[in-house]
Design a protein around this motif. Structure first.
Motif, mmCIF file in Angstrom:
data_model
loop_
_atom_site.group_PDB
_atom_site.id
_atom_site.type_symbol
_atom_site.label_atom_id
_atom_site.label_comp_id
_atom_site.label_asym_id
_atom_site.label_seq_id
_atom_site.Cartn_x
_atom_site.Cartn_y
_atom_site.Cartn_z
ATOM 1 N N VAL A 1 0.849 -1.192 0.000
ATOM 2 C CA VAL A 1 0.000 0.000 0.000
ATOM 3 C C VAL A 1 0.885 1.243 0.000
ATOM 4 N N ALA A 2 0.646 2.132 -0.957
ATOM 5 C CA ALA A 2 1.391 3.392 -1.021
ATOM 6 C C ALA A 2 0.696 4.432 -0.156
ATOM 7 N N ILE A 3 1.453 5.112 0.685
ATOM 8 C CA ILE A 3 0.905 6.146 1.566
ATOM 9 C C ILE A 3 1.239 7.509 0.975
ATOM 10 N N ARG A 4 0.213 8.307 0.743
ATOM 11 C CA ARG A 4 0.405 9.646 0.200
ATOM 12 C C ARG A 4 -0.289 10.661 1.105
ATOM 13 N N ASN B 1 2.236 9.183 -8.267
ATOM 14 C CA ASN B 1 3.444 8.390 -8.485
ATOM 15 C C ASN B 1 3.252 6.956 -7.987
ATOM 16 N N VAL B 2 2.210 6.295 -8.497
ATOM 17 C CA VAL B 2 1.920 4.914 -8.129
ATOM 18 C C VAL B 2 1.777 4.077 -9.387
ATOM 19 N N ARG B 3 1.804 2.761 -9.192
ATOM 20 C CA ARG B 3 1.675 1.832 -10.303
ATOM 21 C C ARG B 3 0.200 1.525 -10.551
ATOM 22 N N GLN C 1 -2.148 -0.341 -7.909
ATOM 23 C CA GLN C 1 -1.573 -0.246 -6.569
ATOM 24 C C GLN C 1 -2.538 0.472 -5.625
ATOM 25 N N VAL D 1 -3.699 2.795 -2.554
ATOM 26 C CA VAL D 1 -3.162 4.051 -2.028
ATOM 27 C C VAL D 1 -3.934 4.439 -0.768
#
Length: 202
Positions: free
Chosen positions: A1-4, A46-48, A51, A53
């Protein structure tokens, strides 16, 4: 998990330590609406693709945007060479690598920087402006005639910002979002005269 981290300011919003996105810009407004609806613009966050978020929201709408402090510069850590010593060979790839945009046309860095890709205006036709939002968040303005094509705009992007054209890309309308995949389409036919479009990497 991407954290923004999404921060709201009095004059716009920012993602993490990124620049201010002015909410008056139609591209920024569209991206913010997508984020709030749970759709992540890949180039903004800036994620795939696919993915997950996690958005952490901070409300600072009572304050103006404050740019983050620049990180301190690091001292040189490379290897020195005395005058007369053989130095390691260096390959400069930016002038030789091909840059390809969606549609199949490739242009070398040297060619893209040449005058052959400069948009030439026809004074007998009206002049319109097309604002192009690049993947790095910056913007460039193309002054064109309505008869210029999407292909002309793609080549303009490559000539002005070779670093933003290293990966395949398309130019897209903002509302409704649509890829301008036919390079022969004119600015007038695409309905982008005096409008904003965005660059999307593939």
């Amino acid at each position: 998990v991407a954290i923004r981290e999404l921060t709201f300011w009095r004059n716009g919003f920012s993602i993490g330590n990124g620049p201010l996105h002015n909410i008056e810009d139609p591209v920024n407004r569209q991206n913010l609406e997508a984020i709030l609806q749970g759709r992540a613009p890949l180039d903004v966050l800036n994620v795939r693709p696919g993915q997950q978020v996690e958005m952490r929201v901070t409300d600072l709408r009572g304050k103006d945007y404050v740019a983050p402090a620049a990180p301190p510069t690091k001292p040189f850590s490379g290897t020195g060479h005395r005058l007369g010593d053989l130095t390691p060979s260096t390959t400069v790839s930016s002038s030789t690598n091909s840059m390809r945009h969606a549609g199949g046309t490739s242009t070398s860095g040297a060619d893209a920087a040449g005058s052959g890709n400069t948009i030439v205006l026809d004074p007998s036709q009206p002049t319109v402006r097309v604002q192009i939002r690049l993947v790095d968040g910056s913007r460039i303005i193309a002054n064109v005639n309505p008869s210029h094509t999407v292909g002309d705009l793609c080549r303009f992007v490559m000539s002005q910002r070779p670093d933003a054209s290293q990966r395949p890309f398309t130019l897209n309308t903002v509302m409704p979002p649509k890829a301008l995949s036919d390079e022969s389409t004119t600015v007038e036919a695409a309905g982008i005269a005096n409008a904003a479009i965005v660059q999307r990497v593939l």
